[in-house]
Write a protein that holds these residues in place. Structure first.
Motif, PDB file in Angstrom:
ATOM      1  N   ILE A 189       0.866  -1.174   0.000  1.00 52.46           N
ATOM      2  CA  ILE A 189       0.000   0.000   0.000  1.00 52.46           C
ATOM      3  C   ILE A 189       0.905   1.227   0.000  1.00 52.46           C
ATOM      4  N   THR A 190       0.649   2.165  -0.930  1.00 52.28           N
ATOM      5  CA  THR A 190       1.392   3.422  -0.937  1.00 52.28           C
ATOM      6  C   THR A 190       0.621   4.419  -0.089  1.00 52.28           C
ATOM      7  N   GLU A 191       1.255   4.856   0.992  1.00 49.69           N
ATOM      8  CA  GLU A 191       0.616   5.775   1.934  1.00 49.69           C
ATOM      9  C   GLU A 191       0.447   7.137   1.278  1.00 49.69           C
ATOM     10  N   ASP A 192      -0.720   7.781   1.506  1.00 49.52           N
ATOM     11  CA  ASP A 192      -1.030   9.058   0.858  1.00 49.52           C
ATOM     12  C   ASP A 192      -0.114  10.191   1.320  1.00 49.52           C
ATOM     13  N   GLN A 193       0.132  10.304   2.606  1.00 48.90           N
ATOM     14  CA  GLN A 193       0.893  11.449   3.124  1.00 48.90           C
ATOM     15  C   GLN A 193       2.386  11.332   2.854  1.00 48.90           C
ATOM     16  N   THR A 194       2.979  10.178   3.136  1.00 45.45           N
ATOM     17  CA  THR A 194       4.438  10.047   3.035  1.00 45.45           C
ATOM     18  C   THR A 194       4.898   9.387   1.743  1.00 45.45           C
ATOM     19  N   LYS A 195       3.965   8.860   0.950  1.00 48.23           N
ATOM     20  CA  LYS A 195       4.283   8.135  -0.299  1.00 48.23           C
ATOM     21  C   LYS A 195       5.199   6.941  -0.025  1.00 48.23           C
ATOM     22  N   GLU A 196       5.087   6.386   1.169  1.00 46.95           N
ATOM     23  CA  GLU A 196       5.905   5.258   1.595  1.00 46.95           C
ATOM     24  C   GLU A 196       5.145   3.957   1.313  1.00 46.95           C
ATOM     25  N   ASN A 197       5.846   2.927   0.853  1.00 43.31           N
ATOM     26  CA  ASN A 197       5.231   1.628   0.595  1.00 43.31           C
ATOM     27  C   ASN A 197       5.193   0.820   1.878  1.00 43.31           C
ATOM     28  N   VAL A 198       3.999   0.298   2.201  1.00 45.86           N
ATOM     29  CA  VAL A 198       3.800  -0.482   3.414  1.00 45.86           C
ATOM     30  C   VAL A 198       3.316  -1.873   3.006  1.00 45.86           C
ATOM     31  N   PHE A 199       3.989  -2.892   3.505  1.00 42.25           N
ATOM     32  CA  PHE A 199       3.644  -4.283   3.200  1.00 42.25           C
ATOM     33  C   PHE A 199       2.325  -4.652   3.882  1.00 42.25           C
ATOM     34  N   PHE A 200       1.529  -5.516   3.229  1.00 39.18           N
ATOM     35  CA  PHE A 200       0.346  -6.056   3.886  1.00 39.18           C
ATOM     36  C   PHE A 200       0.111  -7.480   3.419  1.00 39.18           C
ATOM     37  N   HIS A 201      -0.671  -8.214   4.197  1.00 40.56           N
ATOM     38  CA  HIS A 201      -1.075  -9.573   3.857  1.00 40.56           C
ATOM     39  C   HIS A 201      -2.583  -9.653   3.961  1.00 40.56           C
ATOM     40  N   THR A 202      -3.199 -10.500   3.156  1.00 39.27           N
ATOM     41  CA  THR A 202      -4.665 -10.579   3.125  1.00 39.27           C
ATOM     42  C   THR A 202      -5.240 -11.053   4.458  1.00 39.27           C
ATOM     43  N   ASN A 203      -4.442 -11.693   5.306  1.00 40.74           N
ATOM     44  CA  ASN A 203      -4.918 -12.091   6.635  1.00 40.74           C
ATOM     45  C   ASN A 203      -5.288 -10.872   7.477  1.00 40.74           C
ATOM     46  N   ASN A 204      -4.690  -9.702   7.178  1.00 43.56           N
ATOM     47  CA  ASN A 204      -4.951  -8.486   7.935  1.00 43.56           C
ATOM     48  C   ASN A 204      -6.056  -7.634   7.325  1.00 43.56           C
ATOM     49  N   CYS A 205      -6.699  -8.121   6.265  1.00 44.15           N
ATOM     50  CA  CYS A 205      -7.780  -7.381   5.612  1.00 44.15           C
ATOM     51  C   CYS A 205      -9.125  -7.828   6.173  1.00 44.15           C
ATOM     52  N   LYS A 206     -10.021  -6.857   6.388  1.00 38.93           N
ATOM     53  CA  LYS A 206     -11.356  -7.184   6.884  1.00 38.93           C
ATOM     54  C   LYS A 206     -12.281  -7.621   5.755  1.00 38.93           C
ATOM     55  N   GLU A 207     -11.956  -7.232   4.507  1.00 39.21           N
ATOM     56  CA  GLU A 207     -12.751  -7.592   3.339  1.00 39.21           C
ATOM     57  C   GLU A 207     -11.808  -7.807   2.156  1.00 39.21           C
ATOM     58  N   PRO A 208     -12.253  -8.494   1.120  1.00 45.84           N
ATOM     59  CA  PRO A 208     -11.371  -8.732  -0.035  1.00 45.84           C
ATOM     60  C   PRO A 208     -10.965  -7.419  -0.722  1.00 45.84           C
ATOM     61  N   VAL A 209      -9.682  -7.324  -1.083  1.00 49.72           N
ATOM     62  CA  VAL A 209      -9.163  -6.116  -1.729  1.00 49.72           C
ATOM     63  C   VAL A 209      -8.519  -6.491  -3.061  1.00 49.72           C
ATOM     64  N   LYS A 210      -8.321  -5.465  -3.912  1.00 53.26           N
ATOM     65  CA  LYS A 210      -7.610  -5.669  -5.181  1.00 53.26           C
ATOM     66  C   LYS A 210      -6.780  -4.441  -5.486  1.00 53.26           C
ATOM     67  N   LYS A 211      -5.947  -4.537  -6.495  1.00 51.14           N
ATOM     68  CA  LYS A 211      -5.049  -3.443  -6.874  1.00 51.14           C
ATOM     69  C   LYS A 211      -5.864  -2.214  -7.259  1.00 51.14           C
ATOM     70  N   GLY A 212      -5.454  -1.039  -6.744  1.00 52.86           N
ATOM     71  CA  GLY A 212      -6.116   0.213  -7.068  1.00 52.86           C
ATOM     72  C   GLY A 212      -7.148   0.639  -6.038  1.00 52.86           C
ATOM     73  N   ASN A 213      -7.466  -0.227  -5.077  1.00 54.69           N
ATOM     74  CA  ASN A 213      -8.426   0.148  -4.037  1.00 54.69           C
ATOM     75  C   ASN A 213      -7.825   1.188  -3.099  1.00 54.69           C
ATOM     76  N   LYS A 214      -8.694   2.153  -2.670  1.00 54.04           N
ATOM     77  CA  LYS A 214      -8.267   3.108  -1.650  1.00 54.04           C
ATOM     78  C   LYS A 214      -8.652   2.493  -0.312  1.00 54.04           C
ATOM     79  N   VAL A 215      -7.655   2.385   0.590  1.00 54.34           N
ATOM     80  CA  VAL A 215      -7.872   1.692   1.857  1.00 54.34           C
ATOM     81  C   VAL A 215      -7.409   2.555   3.022  1.00 54.34           C
ATOM     82  N   SER A 216      -7.955   2.233   4.208  1.00 58.10           N
ATOM     83  CA  SER A 216      -7.439   2.821   5.446  1.00 58.10           C
ATOM     84  C   SER A 216      -6.869   1.677   6.268  1.00 58.10           C
TER      85      SER A 216
END
Length: 142
Positions: A96-123
């Motif tokens: 996930i590219t963070e909006d404020q710092t433009k930093e890339n943050v790793f994530f795994h689908t185990n930490n998602c509350k719902e299914p996600v895909k490329k291009g989704n805006k997430v918090s």
């Protein structure tokens, strides 16, 4: 028996040292600071931070609550961050590219509350992991 030349010289040096020691003792007695008043011992700090013997002309009151001791306080950051998923693998991880710092943050689908895909805006929330930061508690922003 007559004294040798070196014994005479050593005796002269000894006498000279005793005289110097007595002079130093007298000098210390005359220049000591004992018995001086408190006003003679005070030192003031001027507006530029220099030490002076003259008191300041005007006196400013200082609020004790405004004095900061120790390190500067760290401003509290918003725990929730937002960003866009810029990479997503079929294996269940992505970045996930963070909006404020433009930093890339790793994530795994185990930490998602719902299914996600490329291009989704997430918090999400950032968590420190052994390999850097990772995103947890990921939700899609609508």
């Amino acid at each position: 028996m007559a004294d040798s030349f070196s014994k005479k010289e050593n005796f002269k040096k000894k006498i000279q040292k005793q005289k110097e020691k007595a002079l130093k003792r007298e000098e210390r007695k005359t220049n000591n600071n004992k018995g001086k008043g408190l006003d003679d011992m005070l030192v003031y700090v001027d507006e530029f931070g220099r030490l002076t013997s003259t008191p300041p002309e005007s006196r400013q009151e200082v609020n004790l609550d405004d004095i900061q001791l120790g390190a500067a306080p760290i401003p509290v950051e918003d725990v929730r961050k937002t960003g866009i998923i810029t990479f997503f693998s079929e294996k269940g991880y992505g970045f996930i590219t963070e909006d404020q710092t433009k930093e890339n943050v790793f994530f795994h689908t185990n930490n998602c509350k719902e299914p996600v895909k490329k291009g989704n805006k997430v918090s999400f929330e950032k968590e420190k992991s052994p390999k850097g930061f990772s995103a947890i508690d990921i939700e899609i922003v609508k």
